[in-house]
Design a protein around this motif. Structure first.
Motif, short mmCIF file in Angstrom:
data_model
loop_
_atom_site.label_atom_id
_atom_site.label_comp_id
_atom_site.label_asym_id
_atom_site.label_seq_id
_atom_site.Cartn_x
_atom_site.Cartn_y
_atom_site.Cartn_z
N ASN A 122 5.70 4.43 2.37
CA ASN A 122 5.47 3.03 2.15
C ASN A 122 4.12 2.53 1.39
N PRO A 123 4.30 1.45 0.86
CA PRO A 123 2.97 1.16 0.08
C PRO A 123 1.88 0.73 1.07
N LYS A 124 0.58 0.69 0.60
CA LYS A 124 -0.63 0.48 1.28
C LYS A 124 -0.51 -1.08 1.42
N LYS A 125 -1.17 -1.57 2.23
CA LYS A 125 -1.42 -2.99 2.45
C LYS A 125 -1.86 -3.63 1.13
N GLY A 126 -0.97 -4.78 0.60
CA GLY A 126 -1.45 -5.33 -0.55
C GLY A 126 -0.76 -4.82 -1.69
N LYS A 127 -0.19 -3.38 -1.49
CA LYS A 127 0.44 -2.94 -2.68
C LYS A 127 2.07 -3.02 -2.46
#
Lengths: 791, 289
Positions: free
Chosen positions: A728-733
């Motif tokens: 899953n994407p990092k925060k903000g990505k």
């Protein structure tokens, strides 16, 4: 017809009487996208409750005063608050999705409580999100493949998009996409289904206990709803996998400065690009092989009480080999729906639907080019009224009218060949259904849902009907054990719209739920179904070239009776739940084919079809783990499915193609941390039926196999392990990677075993007189990777 | 011609690793008692008259045995046209022969076989005279996905109008009959005039799998057959071309019913078809153009 409706209406209203209560109604929505949520639990004062309907609408009745209301939905934060009731009120609720960091629950069917309390049994429900989490072949998530991981649902082999429910045949499933019938759910000869997982909101499969609002197929109803689109913000998704690329956009319609628009849209597209690989080899120059589909859904609120929906689907498969053969096939559907809250107690929905399936088959061999076209089209109109009589009674009633046009085939010259143009006679049919369905709570422990559907089918002109000297197209000669074709004595012409033959069916349905205590319940259901359409397919799994044929003078409607008994239990405060279901199904007039039936390019289908009876019975067990880092289920099915047809298998019962004695599925999801998700599934199934030869002989220079019993042998056991990981994407990505490996230990599972003469020696094609047995397996280990980006 | 199924599989191999494994040695089959098999019939040929009519009688054998088929030498075979009858004498290897019978258009022929105390009977009709080749030739064709490079025999022929015709094709290489157990046979080796009644067809290949080289003698036959025989061959070619592929046309395998009936014990069926056909043929030697 009106009179009957009113009568039915009255019959079911006995339970309702005036009370000092007020109606509370409204919608439950996702607070970010504004998307309406279906099947949300609404519990009042911790004692009784209801759920939102297919449009996210609910209606309950409360006494004047202060009440505790709890709104809970899987994957969303539960709302619990006090409301003060002073009169009829309209209250909408916005639910907030639980943050991804939290432990996820993936079995979306029902929260445990609902599983125990709900009147429904034999129902599987999957959310689009769950489907995407399962390991998928070539990274292409597929709702039909996902359903097959649940008890009672299977398919004959991997290259089969058709699925079998509780031993039923593939054509006995009613597949609805936003209410429109999908006649062939397969892409790429069955490796994938026509349902783009990005565009799907929810899929619900009824294996039994089918309520009377549905009809027309014997074994199951698969009701798929598309996403409605975001009413607050514009957004989209892009996905790239090994086999296809996908894009989706959604957003509000005419939002202006409001926080939430009155309408929204969703538009999704998908195209495969296997053909790009085929160009790598010279051999496949000028050949094509691809599929694509487009999904559309939009809705608009007219005032506070009326909503309009428009949904559509268009999909095509194209397969062409230069100078040899080409096919194009696909479904088209469009539905226009209007839902109206007439008052706090009455909800009216009206749909007008078009759906179509057609294919072209082009013979491209030089000198004999022709094009063969075939299609089925229907126009469907179905208004339905839901009446929330009081907290203990909900009535649904409506009519369902479908007009069909079948075009079995038209052949025309192609590229200047000398073929004579010819069209097989078109067929027409009108199917009507009238139903009433009452959900009734008799006491805290006992709930009922019962109803009846009256169905009626007329085969209509314009058509020429052949009449046979004995009245039937075929006569079974018991001594020779063969069907003999009878002589056509005359041909009767029926004018346009004239009734050729009419059938009626009364279909009672009933479900009973008895709560033993808070965490145990017993359920019982019975349904009778009639099916007026038949898929004319003499293969183990359906092909794009199969045609549908209506019941008529020589083809009786199929019917089924199903009885199911279930026990449901939850333990450890709902952390686990267990379901146990047993069913028995009796089928009448199931279609089969005479030995050696020739179906393609045959107009007199009635001389190839025979009808017989079937029986299917089984036991399904499912254990779910609903909470924690590790969630998933373990299911086991013990089942038998047999047919008995005069002239087949020495007139004895034989296992039909979908028969499988044991099936075990293990599905697990593990959330490691906020970034990594893992999925695993293991499938173990006993071998499906196959027919082995009992001898060989020679004819015209070829070795021919002789057979005795149909489906008298078994393929080897099937088992497979698949795993997947999601980053899953990092925060903000916003980008997400999905890795999967299907068939991890590279087992060559047999899709079939066939026997033939070796047709080649020293690289020269020639009949050798030598025989062999060959196992065909579709895939070994298949790793894949895909990427998804949301904006 | 490789068939659609083969092509499909090839394409599928590209996407997924579809695979075929020889499992002949892992399979054990149930054997049934041998049945009588007829292979042959009467042939009318005005171009190259058939002096001796020949019919072969054999029995079934276990499927994976790969031994020669056991032949039947002790049967009594008679063929009748309703007025006259001819006795067929066993010569060798299961062949029964007669040199007097001359099949005629419009006649119905019945074969009676007495074997092991049971009588079998079968009937076929010779209804339509076979149309001649308008042109008989060969052409060189490059290799394609479906066929090898080589010389292919072709002919042009005109279907008689308003007559139902059923055709079957045979090809001979250097006077030897050649055939391939190919899934395409059911579409290529037999054809009805349903969609081309009364039309001329150009460039018909009697067998799309078989090619010739320079120096080969190629003979092709166009046969006029009865409708029941056409239906029989359709089933025969469908089943012998069955590649077990569930994707495309794979009907449930079943015993193929021929036209012989056992008058004494109906469940002890005989297999195969006693046919009566009319033959058009032509021969060409492949040379460099």
């Amino acid at each position: 017809m009106k009179k009957q409706l009113v009568y039915l209406f009255c019959l079911f209203c006995l339970g309702s009487y005036a009370q000092e209560k007020f109606s509370i109604s409204g919608y439950v929505k996702d607070n970010l996208s504004g998307e309406k949520l279906l099947g949300v639990n609404i519990i009042i004062d911790n004692t009784y409750g209801t759920t939102t309907n297919d449009y996210g609408f609910y209606s309950i009745h409360l006494k004047k005063g202060i009440h505790q209301i709890e709104i809970s939905y899987l994957g969303y934060k539960t709302i619990s608050k006090e409301i003060s009731i002073t009169g009829n009120q309209k209250i909408d609720f916005d639910l907030t999705e639980e943050l991804a960091e939290l432990d996820e629950i993936v079995i979306s069917s029902n929260t445990t409580r609902k599983n125990i309390e709900s009147i429904e049994m034999s129902v599987i429900s999957l959310k689009g999100e769950t489907i995407k989490k399962l390991p998928a072949i070539l990274g292409e998530p597929d709702v039909l493949k996902s359903l097959q991981l649940l008890p009672g649902v299977s398919s004959v082999n991997e290259a089969s998009s058709g699925f079998n429910v509780r031993g039923g045949s593939v054509d006995q499933n009613l597949i609805l996409l936003d209410e429109a019938t999908i006649y062939n759910a397969s892409h790429l000869f069955g490796f994938f289904s026509v349902f783009n997982s990005n565009a799907i909101k929810n899929a619900k499969l009824y294996k039994g206990g089918i309520p009377s609002i549905y009809g027309g197929r014997l074994s199951s109803v698969l009701d798929i709803k598309q996403r409605e689109g975001n009413t607050k913000d514009f957004g989209g998704e892009i996905g790239v996998g090994l086999i296809s690329a996908k894009a989706l956009i959604e957003g509000p319609i005419l939002k202006g400065n409001k926080e939430e628009a009155s309408g929204s849209y969703m538009l999704a597209g998908r195209r495969s690009y296997i053909d790009l690989f085929t160009f790598l080899t010279d051999d496949f120059k000028n050949s094509s092989l691809f599929f694509y589909d487009l999904n559309l859904k939009s809705n608009y609120n007219i005032g506070t009480n009326n909503r309009l929906f428009l949904s559509g689907y268009f999909g095509r498969d194209k397969f062409e080999l230069d100078k040899f053969l080409g096919t194009i096939w696909g479904n088209t559907s469009a539905s226009l729906r209007w839902t109206s809250i007439l008052n706090e107690k009455l909800f009216l929905q009206t749909s007008a639907i078009y759906s179509n399936y057609d294919y072209n088959l082009d013979n491209l061999r030089t000198g004999s080019e022709f094009r063969w076209k075939s299609s089925i089209t229907n126009y469907n109109f179905k208004p339905r009224l839901s009446w929330f009589i009081n907290n203990n009674n909900t009535l649904k009633t409506g009519i369902d009218v479908t007009y069909y046009n079948f075009k079995p085939g038209k052949i025309s010259p192609f590229k200047g060949s000398t073929i004579n143009e010819e069209e097989f006679s078109q067929k027409f049919g009108l199917e009507n259904g009238i139903y009433a369905d009452l959900k009734q709570k008799l006491s805290d422990d006992l709930s009922l849902q019962y109803g009846v559907r009256w169905s009626n089918f007329s085969r209509l002109g314009k058509e020429d009907i052949r009449e046979y000297n004995t009245g039937n197209p075929l006569t079974y000669n018991a001594e020779q054990d063969i069907y003999e074709e009878n002589e056509v004595t005359q041909v009767t012409n029926y004018g346009s719209g004239k009734r050729i033959k009419t059938f009626n069916g009364l279909e009672p349905r009933i479900s009973i739920r008895y709560l033993l205590n808070e965490s145990n319940s017993l359920k019982l259901s019975y349904n009778k179904m009639y099916q007026y359409l038949h898929l004319i397919s003499n293969t183990t799994s359906p092909t794009p070239l199969d045609i549908w044929s209506p019941s008529g003078p020589y083809l009786s409607p199929q019917s089924a009776d199903q009885l199911a008994l279930g026990y449901f239990k939850s333990f450890k405060k709902g952390k686990y739940d267990l379901s146990l279901e047993a069913y028995y199904k009796k089928l009448k007039d199931v279609t089969d084919f005479i030995d050696g039936a020739d179906l393609l390019f045959t107009e007199e289908i009635e001389t190839q079809v025979v009808q017989g009876k079937g029986r299917a019975y089984g036991l399904e067990v499912q254990l779910n783990k609903n909470e924690g880092k590790l969630t998933g289920w373990l299911s086991y099915t013990l089942a038998r499915s047999e047919n008995k047809v005069l002239g087949v298998n020495n007139n004895k019962y034989y296992p039909n193609n979908s028969d499988q004695l044991h099936e075990l599925n293990l599905v697990g999801f593990y959330k490691l941390n906020s970034r990594w998700d893992f999925g695993v599934n293991f499938i173990f199934g006993s071998g499906r039926p196959v027919t082995y030869p009992t001898g060989r002989y020679t004819q015209n220079g070829l070795v021919v196999a002789d057979y005795n019993n149909r489906n008298g042998n078994r393929l080897p056991t099937y088992h497979r392990l698949d795993i997947s990981a999601t980053l899953n994407p990092k925060k903000g990505k916003k980008g997400k990677w999905i890795f999967s490996i299907v068939n991890l230990y590279n087992r060559q599972n047999a899709a079939s075993i066939y026997f033939n003469e070796i047709g080649e020696t020293n690289n020269v094609e020639i009949a050798t007189g030598m025989t062999q047995a060959t196992k065909l397996s579709f895939f070994g280990i298949v790793p894949s990777i895909s990427y998804e980006f949301k904006f | 011609m490789k068939n659609i199924i083969t092509i499909l599989l090839t394409l599928l191999i590209i996407i997924v690793s579809s695979c075929e494994t020889d499992v002949t040695n892992d399979i054990s089959l149930v054997e049934t008692p041998p049945r009588l098999v007829i292979d042959g019939g009467l042939e009318r040929n005005i171009k190259t008259p058939v002096t001796t009519q020949q019919i072969r009688l054999l029995t079934t054998a276990p499927f994976l045995s790969n031994k020669d088929f056991p032949f039947v030498s002790d049967a009594q075979v008679t063929i009748s046209d309703g007025t006259n009858s001819w006795v067929f004498e066993h010569t060798n290897n299961g062949f029964y022969e007669n040199s007097d019978i001359l099949p005629e258009i419009g006649n119905t022929y019945t074969i009676t076989i007495l074997w092991k105390g049971e009588t079998y009977q079968g009937t076929d009709m010779l209804l339509a005279e076979v149309p001649r080749f308008d042109k008989f030739y060969y052409e060189f064709e490059e290799e394609t996905v479906f066929a090898d490079e080589g010389y292919y025999v072709k002919f042009d022929t005109t279907d008689p109008i308003n007559v139902q015709n059923f055709y079957h094709y045979r090809l001979f290489k250097n006077n030897e009959f050649v055939t391939v157990p190919d899934p395409g046979n059911s579409q290529v080796l037999i054809v009805s005039d349903e969609f081309f009644d009364g039309k001329q067809r150009i460039g018909v290949k009697p067998n799309e799998d078989i090619f010739f080289e320079i120096g080969d003698i190629a003979t092709a036959q166009q046969l006029s057959i009865s409708e029941p025989y056409f239906d029989y061959l359709k089933e025969l070619f469908t089943q012998t071309g069955n590649l077990g592929n569930p994707i495309v046309g794979n009907p449930p395998p079943a015993s193929i019913r021929g036209n012989l009936i056992n008058l004494d014990n109906s469940s002890n069926r005989a297999l195969g078809y006693f046919y009566v056909i009319d033959v058009e043929e032509d021969t060409v030697t492949i040379t460099e153009n």
